[in-house]
Enzyme design. Structure first.
Site, PDB file in Angstrom:
ATOM      1  N   GLY A 116      30.740  60.108   8.484  1.00 11.29           N
ATOM      2  CA  GLY A 116      32.228  60.437   8.756  1.00 11.29           C
ATOM      3  C   GLY A 116      32.771  61.555   8.558  1.00 11.29           C
ATOM      4  O   GLY A 116      32.544  62.062   7.551  1.00 11.29           O
TER       5      GLY A 116
ATOM      6  N   GLY B 102      36.384  61.668   8.973  1.00 14.34           N
ATOM      7  CA  GLY B 102      37.735  61.489   8.969  1.00 14.34           C
ATOM      8  C   GLY B 102      38.303  62.184   7.467  1.00 14.34           C
ATOM      9  O   GLY B 102      37.647  62.941   6.870  1.00 14.34           O
TER      10      GLY B 102
ATOM     11  N   ALA C 110      38.722  60.988   4.789  1.00 11.83           N
ATOM     12  CA  ALA C 110      37.951  60.585   3.686  1.00 11.83           C
ATOM     13  C   ALA C 110      36.477  61.421   3.521  1.00 11.83           C
ATOM     14  O   ALA C 110      36.188  62.103   2.642  1.00 11.83           O
ATOM     15  CB  ALA C 110      37.620  59.094   3.749  1.00 11.83           C
ATOM     16  N   GLY C 111      35.922  61.317   4.826  1.00 13.20           N
ATOM     17  CA  GLY C 111      34.668  61.909   4.989  1.00 13.20           C
ATOM     18  C   GLY C 111      34.592  63.323   4.820  1.00 13.20           C
ATOM     19  O   GLY C 111      33.730  64.102   4.194  1.00 13.20           O
TER      20      GLY C 111
ATOM     21  N   SER D  84      55.250  55.765  15.923  1.00 17.15           N
ATOM     22  CA  SER D  84      55.103  55.851  14.560  1.00 17.15           C
ATOM     23  C   SER D  84      56.122  55.075  13.999  1.00 17.15           C
ATOM     24  O   SER D  84      57.280  55.048  14.508  1.00 17.15           O
ATOM     25  CB  SER D  84      55.459  57.242  14.256  1.00 17.15           C
TER      26      SER D  84
ATOM     27  N   ARG E 294      54.921  46.521   7.521  1.00 17.56           N
ATOM     28  CA  ARG E 294      54.612  46.135   8.797  1.00 17.56           C
ATOM     29  C   ARG E 294      54.156  44.435   8.923  1.00 17.56           C
ATOM     30  O   ARG E 294      54.784  44.000   9.951  1.00 17.56           O
ATOM     31  CB  ARG E 294      53.166  46.980   9.131  1.00 17.56           C
TER      32      ARG E 294
ATOM     33  N   GLU F 279      39.089  53.928   4.764  1.00 15.89           N
ATOM     34  CA  GLU F 279      39.402  52.735   5.392  1.00 15.89           C
ATOM     35  C   GLU F 279      38.203  51.724   5.548  1.00 15.89           C
ATOM     36  O   GLU F 279      38.125  50.573   5.298  1.00 15.89           O
ATOM     37  CB  GLU F 279      40.044  52.910   6.679  1.00 15.89           C
TER      38      GLU F 279
ATOM     39  N   ARG G  36      48.871  46.947   4.268  1.00  9.56           N
ATOM     40  CA  ARG G  36      48.942  48.505   3.790  1.00  9.56           C
ATOM     41  C   ARG G  36      50.165  49.044   4.171  1.00  9.56           C
ATOM     42  O   ARG G  36      50.918  48.734   5.330  1.00  9.56           O
ATOM     43  CB  ARG G  36      47.829  49.338   4.612  1.00  9.56           C
TER      44      ARG G  36
END
Lengths: 249, 670
Positions: free
Chosen positions: B52, B54, B56-57, B296, B349, B455, B465
């Site tokens: 990955g 993204g 994080a990756g 957004s 949310r 995630e 979240r």
């Protein structure tokens, strides 16, 4: 919403070395459906008929990842301005229209299959210098260095490039100047980018030349077709950066 | 790990969560002071696979490369820059308190735990809040062009679930700019030869050797070949499982196959029922849609959410007899401001989504389907002028117009002296998944040597979240947490050579991948991948969506069995195993989405309470708010695979331990 029928004249090519050709497909869709969803509908029909679906790239489908491409009716990302192919809706076309769909055509972006091309050359240009050389963990507090809002906003405008390759596809010379200049500009406009400024301009331009992109003759087609409206002034800045870097050598 | 048998079932021993000693504010420092390190000469001998690219990756791969490890980094798209983090719009939270409005590390920690409805792991969340400030420093040093004030300092805005302005942003493209920052650091390491990058590759299996993750089988999506890669440790940064629902804000290639492969190999899957439904997405408009587009959360800074007060007006709006801008102020019900005066339009949310559903269920919804509410900028435009509003949200207005043909910045009507602008129509949609692979404090899964970040893991967001926290967590894990904690594992691997990919374990794993592929190609049935996936999505949304009941979940499980049967016996995949074959790749992913769908339903059925994104209609207060059951469900539900897809998974619990925060009922009213 109103229904419509269009003929898609699509470039089919089995592999990088295979001979390609246009094939016509008729598909029913509607004005509120996106262009790529229309291709999805067509592919679903092809699968139902046990034929091979059309290979094309797309991912986020909201105009930001840069994965989708397509040369539609002679324009990269189709007739809409400031939008990617995935943001193109069928209301932009007429009922009964024949729509020609091709892959990006450029020596530096070889076709993989049908409408998919290899854009690895863009990554290689970024690897040549599109960064600030520092290791994670050593940064000072983010507010220690004030940066003028004007410079930050201009850098943001340049950094908006999504790396889709439309500029190269639009250019008669297959030049990547708009792409390279957007990245060089972002760093040149901000204080953190100053230390490696000259080296970056030299290395990224050299890599671009090495990978077979053409030269820039300032026709401005790249900027006119850019889905993110990246300004031609970035190219002027890159030229200035490059000449300054060469003079300093 | 050795599980403890109790009257309540199997429990993970507290020691295996590896939460460090000491008060919550000192745990991370204590950990770093005492963890084992790997010296620079030995780092060169160690290889780490990161799947990955993204937030994080990419941040993990680049930082591990900077430290001196050899990194193999995989991405499913044609470039690491296209990972779906790029589509995050609104911003990233940090506890800088630059606005002098009372923010602190503790307050960000507290808001995140409360926002997650007290189902996150406290110690992980504190660490997240603690490193949040480093992230902003790191990104600014990378030349991320965050929004600034005229004085040259960084600007902030507010997001849901907070009463301070702690969100840093770059127009409506914050994810893009942060990802391009991480991508730039990654590119530097690729150029330096420390990271090897594999584009258009998809992980199909994790290879275990002597009880440790030692490699992966990945498919080259261009040639169609399965390839073997070995390493000392494997890190999964492969995102969430939102596309189980078919329609979501996720990208087309987002899938849960890497996580499900790990789950099938024995990694626990935690809290799968915690799925986030984002309140402000463009409503579904037909059956041909391939994905949903997010508007957004930052729009809720200035946009006000409403439906008509009167059912007759709602009906006229549904029939298209009148427009939103024809409804005068006194006939509008700003239901979030009415129900939650303290937080108003900026409630979290889960709360905003449920409130929208409640109004639509009662018949007050708009759009021809009755399944939408208005997000209105008239008040903001009248107060600030259209130029200021466009400066803030112009790209989102344009995106909305491109899709719907309506411009939210355009004057719709003038009633008396008041100008009413065209409101947006929005409706909740699947957006993010809080559940994920179970990880300990070190972000290691229950399989030795296998890590999950971003995630892909479960740890920081509990049952819901907060906005602008996904970017924070992805970069926290990748830049500042994993590069430390993985050394604690790698320190005793320095004399172990990188395993050969000719080991029988690799042979076997690749053989199984090939066999599965042949199975899919051999079915030659009548259903396309997408037609089955759409049906799966429909069942998930209908029975395992925003409101769940025991009955609906049991129905879902029965229907999912039928879906699996259709998939296994009547699927049609065109083409062959050679070369690029997207239908075949989608079929692989669908197999795992079906397993994931069942996992979500099992977990939701087990959790007899409502919390965060998980709402069971049987468990609600008289006012319709989520009713938690802390006595019986104050735990992380971990699911253990039982050897095949047709057997229900086994439940293992990790009891939650809160030391710093008093667990109480979530309140956004006062």
């Amino acid at each position: 919403m109103s229904k419509m029928t269009v003929t898609l004249r699509v470039w089919r090519q089995a592999g990088p070395k295979a001979q390609g050709e246009f094939k016509n497909y008729t598909v029913e869709t509607d004005t509120d459906t996106s262009f790529l969803e229309t291709l999805d509908i067509l592919n679903e029909q092809l699968v139902e008929k046990k034929e091979e679906p059309i290979a094309f790239d797309s991912d986020c489908r909201e105009g930001i990842c840069g994965m989708c491409s397509l040369y539609i009716n002679g324009h990269p990302h189709g007739p809409a301005t400031g939008a990617t192919t995935c943001q193109l809706y069928m209301r932009r076309f007429k009922d009964g229209e024949t729509i020609t769909v091709e892959p990006w055509r450029s020596a530096a972006f070889p076709v993989i299959k049908d409408l998919i091309v290899d854009r690895n050359a863009f990554d290689k240009i970024q690897q040549a210098g599109g960064y600030v050389s520092f290791n994670c963990g050593g940064a000072q507090d983010a507010n220690d260095l004030p940066i003028s809002k004007v410079a930050a906003d201009m850098a943001m405008d340049s950094a908006t490039c999504i790396g889709c390759g439309a500029c190269v596809a639009a250019c008669k010379n297959g030049s990547a100047m708009l792409f390279v200049s957007a990245k060089v500009s972002q760093f040149a406009l901000l204080p953190q980018g100053q230390v490696e400024r000259a080296r970056r301009a030299r290395k990224m331009v050299a890599k671009m030349d090495e990978l077979g992109f053409g030269n820039c003759t300032n026709t401005g087609a790249c900027s006119a077709e850019c889905p993110k409206n990246i300004s031609l002034s970035n190219i002027a800045r890159l030229n200035r950066e490059f000449i300054a870097a060469k003079c300093a050598e | 790990m050795e599980l403890i048998k109790t009257a309540d079932g199997l429990v993970i021993p507290a020691a295996d969560s590896k939460i460090p000693e000491g008060p919550v504010a000192e745990k991370w420092t204590n950990y770093k002071d005492h963890q084992k390190l790997v010296n620079p000469a030995n780092k060169r001998k160690l290889t780490v696979i990161v799947v990955g690219t993204g937030l994080a990756g990419a941040s993990a791969a680049s930082t591990l490369g900077e430290l001196g490890f050899n990194v193999l980094n995989f991405c499913i798209q044609d470039s690491p820059r296209r990972a779906h983090s790029i589509a995050a719009q609104g911003g990233i939270n940090a506890a800088k308190n630059y606005q002098n409005d009372g923010d602190s590390v503790y307050r960000l920690f507290y808001d995140t735990v409360k926002g997650g409805d007290y189902r996150a792991r406290e110690a992980n969340v504190y660490r997240l809040a603690e490193v949040s400030n480093n992230i902003i420093d790191q990104c600014v040093a990378q030349c991320v062009p965050f929004a600034r004030e005229y004085g040259g300092l960084l600007a902030n805005r507010s997001f849901g679930g907070a009463q301070v302005s702690r969100t840093f942003y770059a127009k409506g493209q914050t994810g893009q700019q942060l990802l391009l920052g991480a991508y730039s650091s990654l590119n530097r390491q690729i150029e330096l030869g420390k990271v090897k990058s594999f584009n258009r590759y998809e992980m199909h299996d994790v290879v275990m050797v002597d009880g440790r993750a030692r490699g992966i089988i990945a498919k080259n999506l261009v040639t169609g070949e399965f390839e073997r890669f070995s390493a000392h440790a494997v890190v999964l940064a492969t995102g969430g499982y939102g596309n189980t629902y078919f329609l979501s804000t996720n990208a087309m290639s987002c899938n849960c196959s890497a996580a499900v492969a790990a789950y099938r190999k024995g990694a626990y899957f935690a809290n799968p029922a915690f799925v986030q439904i984002h309140p402000t997405c463009i409503p579904v408009h037909g059956d041909k849609q391939s994905k949903l587009t997010l508007m957004s959360e930052s729009l809720r800074n200035d946009g006000r959410i409403w439906v008509p007060k009167d059912l007759e007006t709602a009906k006229k709006l549904q029939k298209g007899e009148i427009k939103g801008s024809d409804v005068p102020e006194e006939e509008r019900d700003y239901y979030l401001e009415r129900r939650y005066p303290a937080f108003g339009n900026l409630v979290p949310r889960d709360v905003a989504s449920r409130a929208a559903k409640e109004r639509c269920d009662k018949g007050f919804g708009v759009n021809n389907t009755g399944l939408a509410v208005f997000l209105d900028f008239s008040e903001a435009i009248n107060r600030l002028g259209i130029d200021t509003v466009r400066q803030r949200y112009g790209n989102l207005f344009d995106m909305y117009e491109e899709i719907t043909d309506v411009n939210p910045g355009e004057l719709g009507n003038k009633i008396g002296d008041t100008c009413y602008y065209n409101p947006m129509m929005i409706f909740p949609a699947i957006h993010y998944t809080m559940g994920g692979l179970w990880v300990d404090y070190e972000l290691q899964t229950s399989l030795k040597g296998l890590y999950a970040i971003g995630e892909c893991n479960f740890s920081d967001h509990g049952a819901n979240r907060l906005g602008a926290s996904a970017l924070m967590q992805g970069l926290a894990d990748g830049y500042f947490v994993l590069p430390y904690t993985i050394q604690n594992y790698l320190s005793d691997q320095i004399s172990v050579p990188c395993p050969s990919t000719s080991l029988p374990e690799f042979d076997e794993a690749e053989k199984q991948c090939r066999a599965r592929q042949q199975q899919l190609l051999d079915i030659q049935g009548n259903h396309s991948v997408d037609s089955i996936h759409k049906e799966l999505g429909h069942i998930m949304w209908e029975y395992v969506g925003m409101a769940r009941t025991k009955e609906s979940l049991e129905t879902a499980l029965a229907k999912l069995k039928e879906i699996r049967k259709t998939f296994e016996t009547d699927l049609y995949v065109p083409g062959s195993a050679e070369g690029y074959n997207n239908e075949l790749d989608k079929a692989f992913r669908l197999r795992d989405f079906i397993t994931m769908g069942e996992l979500i339903a099992y977990d939701a059925l087990n959790r007899n309470e409502s919390c965060g994104g998980h709402f069971r209609e049987e468990y609600q207060t008289e006012e319709g708010e989520a009713k938690r059951d802390d006595e019986n469900y104050f735990y992380v539900a971990c699911w253990d695979y039982q050897g095949n897809d047709n057997t229900a998974p086994a439940l293992i619990k990790e009891p939650l331990q809160y030391e710093a925060i008093k667990v109480q009922t979530r309140n956004y009213k006062s």
